[in-house]
Design an enzyme around this catalytic site. Structure first.
Site, PDB file in Angstrom:
ATOM      1  N   CYS A   1     -65.578  13.825  16.272  1.00 14.30           N
ATOM      2  CA  CYS A   1     -65.618  13.042  15.018  1.00 14.30           C
ATOM      3  C   CYS A   1     -65.364  11.555  15.289  1.00 14.30           C
ATOM      4  CB  CYS A   1     -64.551  13.502  14.024  1.00 14.30           C
ATOM      5  SG  CYS A   1     -64.349  15.258  13.859  1.00 14.30           S
ATOM      6  N   ASP A   2     -64.388  11.264  16.118  1.00 12.51           N
ATOM      7  CA  ASP A   2     -63.900   9.884  16.230  1.00 12.51           C
ATOM      8  C   ASP A   2     -64.170   9.217  17.582  1.00 12.51           C
ATOM      9  OD1 ASP A   2     -62.811  10.238  13.698  1.00 12.51           O
ATOM     10  OD2 ASP A   2     -60.940  11.036  14.497  1.00 12.51           O
TER      11      ASP A   2
ATOM     12  N   CYS B   1     -59.822  14.969  16.778  1.00 10.92           N
ATOM     13  CA  CYS B   1     -61.213  15.428  16.853  1.00 10.92           C
ATOM     14  C   CYS B   1     -62.051  14.419  17.626  1.00 10.92           C
ATOM     15  CB  CYS B   1     -61.757  15.627  15.445  1.00 10.92           C
ATOM     16  SG  CYS B   1     -63.486  16.132  15.438  1.00 10.92           S
TER      17      CYS B   1
END
Ligand code: NAP
Length: 307
Positions: A138-139, A135
């Site tokens: 997200c990261d 992701c």
């Protein structure tokens, strides 16, 4: 007894919930994740949803949820562990980790979507969360000014590479063929990123590093040549796997595990329907998931009226 239990709260599930309330049904949505919205929450920018060009995926997911809340849909944050078919009604078993509950319902809509596939190469599992991610939104921020690699050639891989290129020093896009599967508009965005290097015809053979990802070993499929690329992070975007493990006995799936259902969203079990990414279909987009929410309700109404 509910009229309708919807399992999953991505765009398909939320759309079905709104249409279900409009049809006058008592609707319960069971969602496993603490937040509604499904995969769209992890999309930085959605530029192909009609009327809302460029909307942030998280904001779109929140709008979908608000709409369902405004309609009076009931939500329960729990995992469904089984659905059994008792003929004219179904029994849905859920758990929140502590307590187990069962609900009876006339119909069930499976809207559990799909999850990322794994690359299945050495180092992937061991370095998950230590530089290996599925992701980018997200990261990605952990790799500011770093070097990252994205694996895959579909919409998600290209979106991820464009997203990472905003703040990474260098992004490699590693694709196993010599042309991308992603939509042309996304490809054009990608080709405009000066810090993205596409490595064609190549596969990742190993992800290496002691405590963190340090490099990847790639192989050019045409020339057989191997290369070590130093990277700080690897984002894997090699497609989806349907979330159907719990429902394999309930309704038929195709060889890839997708629930077999056409545009009317009926499975081969009367009273059980499948919508969104989890059902067999050609185009998996937010708009086709939302459309399933409308289509399925015509089938649900027909079924309930003849019970
Ligand atoms: P996808 O379209 O299935 O693409 C997966 C990519 O990974 C393909 O390029 C495939 O290569 C490659 N791949 C698969 N297995 C591999 C392996 N073992 N090693 C190396 N490469 C591998 O999946 P996705 O990009 O996750 O998208 C999923 C669905 O969501 C699609 O229907 C997509 O259209 C949709 N989506 C749409 C949007 C949008 O419209 N903005 C955004 C995100 C997702 P090949 O090309 O050689 O098969």
């Amino acid at each position: 007894m509910y009229d309708l239990i919807i399992i999953g709260s991505g765009p398909a599930g939320l759309s079905a919930a709104v249409y279900g309330k409009r049809a006058g049904f008592e609707v319960l949505v069971v969602e496993k994740n603490p937040m509604s919205g499904g995969q769209v929450l992890n999309t930085y920018e959605v530029d192909n949803y009609l009327g809302l060009p460029g909307i942030n995926g998280f904001d779109l997911g929140m709008k979908f949820r608000e709409h369902a809340d405004d309609m009076g849909v009931i939500f329960e944050n729990a995992e469904v562990t089984g659905v059994t078919d008792a003929g004219k009604y179904k029994v849905v078993t859920v758990t929140d980790g502590n307590e187990k509950k069962t609900y009876e319902t006339k119909t069930v809509i499976l809207a559990t979507g799909a999850s990322h596939a794994m690359l299945q190469v050495p180092g992937e599992e061991r370095l998950k969360g230590k530089g290996v991610s599925y992701c980018a939104t997200c990261d990605g921020a952990f790799f500011k000014d770093g070097t990252t690699a994205v694996v895959g050639g579909g919409d998600v891989a290209v979106e991820d590479a464009v997203f990472l290129a905003r703040f990474c020093k260098k992004v490699y896009l590693i694709h196993r063929r010599d042309s991308l599967r992603a939509a042309k508009a996304l490809q054009e965005k990608l080709f405009q990123c000066p810090n993205v290097e596409i490595i064609w015809n190549s596969v990742v053979e190993e992800i290496c590093g002691q405590e963190q990802v340090e490099n990847i070993r790639i192989q050019n499929q045409k020339e057989g040549k191997q290369e070590i690329l130093p990277v700080d992070g690897v984002f894997i975007a090699v497609g989806l796997r349907p979330n159907t493990e719990t429902f394999r006995e309930l309704a038929s799936c195709d060889e890839q595990g997708y629930l077999i259902a056409g545009e009317d969203c009926s499975t081969d079990t009367p009273g059980v329907f499948a919508i969104g990414d989890v059902r067999t279909k050609k185009v998996r987009q937010i708009v086709t998931a939302v459309a399933d929410g409308a289509n399925v309700m015509a089938s649900v109404e027909k079924y309930v009226n003849f019970l």
